[in-house]
Design an enzyme around this catalytic site. Structure first.
Site, PDB file in Angstrom:
ATOM      1  CG  ASN A  11      -1.846   0.904   1.239  1.00  0.00           C
ATOM      2  OD1 ASN A  11      -1.861   1.865  -0.018  1.00  0.00           O
ATOM      3  ND2 ASN A  11      -2.721   1.564   2.812  1.00  0.00           N
ATOM      4  CE  LYS A  13      -0.329   3.512   5.285  1.00  0.00           C
ATOM      5  NZ  LYS A  13      -0.292   3.120   5.934  1.00  0.00           N
ATOM      6  CG  HIS A  96      -5.242   1.971   5.033  1.00  0.00           C
ATOM      7  ND1 HIS A  96      -5.330   2.885   5.930  1.00  0.00           N
ATOM      8  CD2 HIS A  96      -4.740   1.153   5.012  1.00  0.00           C
ATOM      9  CE1 HIS A  96      -4.191   2.381   5.899  1.00  0.00           C
ATOM     10  NE2 HIS A  96      -3.651   1.663   5.632  1.00  0.00           N
ATOM     11  CD  GLU A  98      -2.395   5.199   6.659  1.00  0.00           C
ATOM     12  OE1 GLU A  98      -2.338   5.121   5.511  1.00  0.00           O
ATOM     13  OE2 GLU A  98      -1.944   5.153   7.730  1.00  0.00           O
ATOM     14  CD  GLU A 168      -3.368  -2.599   7.140  1.00  0.00           C
ATOM     15  OE1 GLU A 168      -2.310  -2.993   6.545  1.00  0.00           O
ATOM     16  OE2 GLU A 168      -4.452  -2.085   6.855  1.00  0.00           O
ATOM     17  N   GLY A 174       2.004   2.062  10.305  1.00  0.00           N
ATOM     18  CA  GLY A 174       3.118   3.517  10.687  1.00  0.00           C
ATOM     19  C   GLY A 174       3.488   3.462  11.243  1.00  0.00           C
ATOM     20  CB  SER A 213       4.887  -1.840  11.926  1.00  0.00           C
ATOM     21  OG  SER A 213       4.873  -0.594  11.809  1.00  0.00           O
TER      22      SER A 213
HETATM   23  P1  PGA Z   1       2.531   0.246   7.729  1.00  0.00           P
HETATM   24  O1  PGA Z   1       1.250   0.649   6.997  1.00  0.00           O
HETATM   25  O2  PGA Z   1       3.826  -1.210   7.319  1.00  0.00           O
HETATM   26  O3  PGA Z   1       3.116   1.058   7.047  1.00  0.00           O
HETATM   27  O4  PGA Z   1       2.301  -0.531   9.034  1.00  0.00           O
HETATM   28  C1  PGA Z   1       0.051  -0.982   7.046  1.00  0.00           C
HETATM   29  C2  PGA Z   1      -0.586   0.115   6.077  1.00  0.00           C
HETATM   30  O5  PGA Z   1      -1.237   0.661   6.609  1.00  0.00           O
HETATM   31  O6  PGA Z   1      -0.994  -0.844   5.449  1.00  0.00           O
END
Ligand code: PGA
Length: 249
Positions: A11, A13, A96, A98, A168, A174, A213
């Protein structure tokens, strides 16, 4: 439960540029060409055409990070499912965290998006997960269950037949903090049990992947768990070497 084909997705982003995308994909095309997993990248929508062109005929597929549940019309800034289909996207990321936390997407919105994706025969990658506060107050399972059942109530368990579910935990995204393999495995098992209550077969078919992460160093311990069928990778998917290691793990 029999071993499923792993699903590993990047992803991106809101990251990338024409030249960065090209360099990353050219590297990945070489390094992951023999991967046993389904490998997918989710670039920002504006780069879908570039990415789909570079990946044409390759074993890496392209997906989109979000779509509108509306078909067309006066929805400034939105893109529809038929538009992303035009560019050969096979996978649609839905819900997601976010999107949920920064843009106010509700469980009801997620269900409506699932509905249009499933009707079009594309693969939804639906994200579920709890916040730190919810985990600490012992509500993880309730939250996950509510996120899943809002979709099932709206369109039925059939919606998950061809779906990928990404667990997640919001607190692990993140942040460099990963759920332990045991914590993740436990929630993945809970997701399967929740689906099983509706349909055994669908529960067995669905791949539940972990996100939060994931990187080249922790991937092996996560993938060693029975209920972890792959990964949704954010930060570590922007760099070819790390993402390759995850895709080949
Ligand atoms: P990350 O993001 O690996 O940077 O923690 C995962 C995601 O949001 O899909």
């Amino acid at each position: 439960m029999k071993q499923k084909k792993r699903f590993v997705a990047g992803n991106w982003k809101m990251n990338g540029s024409l030249s960065q995308n090209r360099d990353l994909l050219n590297a990945l095309i070489e390094t992951v060409k023999d991967a046993d997993s389904d490998v997918v990248v989710f670039p920002p929508a504006i780069y879908i055409q570039q990415v789909a062109t570079i990946l044409d005929g390759m074993n890496i597929k392209v997906g989109v990070q979000n779509i509108s549940f509306e078909a067309k019309g006066a929805f400034t800034g939105e893109i529809s499912l038929s538009m992303v289909k035009d560019f050969g996207c096979d996978y649609i990321l839905i819900g997601h965290s976010e999107r949920r936390t920064l843009y106010g997407e509700t469980d009801a919105d997620v269900a409506k998006k699932m509905k249009v994706v499933v009707a079009a025969g594309l693969t939804p990658v639906i994200c579920v997960g709890e916040t730190l506060e919810e985990r600490e107050s012992g509500k993880t399972e309730d939250v996950i269950k509510a996120q899943l059942t809002s979709v099932i109530d709206e369109i039925g368990i059939e919606a998950f037949k061809n779906a990928v579910i990404a667990y997640e935990p919001v607190w692990a995204i993140g942040t460099g903090k990963t759920a332990t393999p045991e914590e993740a495995d436990q929630v993945h098992e809970f997701i399967h049990c929740t689906l099983k209550a509706y349909d055994d077969k669908i529960s067995d078919l669905v791949r539940v992947v972990y996100g939060g992460s994931v990187n080249a160093s922790n991937v092996d311990s996560l993938f060693a768990k029975e209920n972890i069928d792959g990964a949704l990778v954010g930060g570590a998917s922007l760099e070819a070497e790390g993402f390759t290691k995850i895709a080949l793990a």
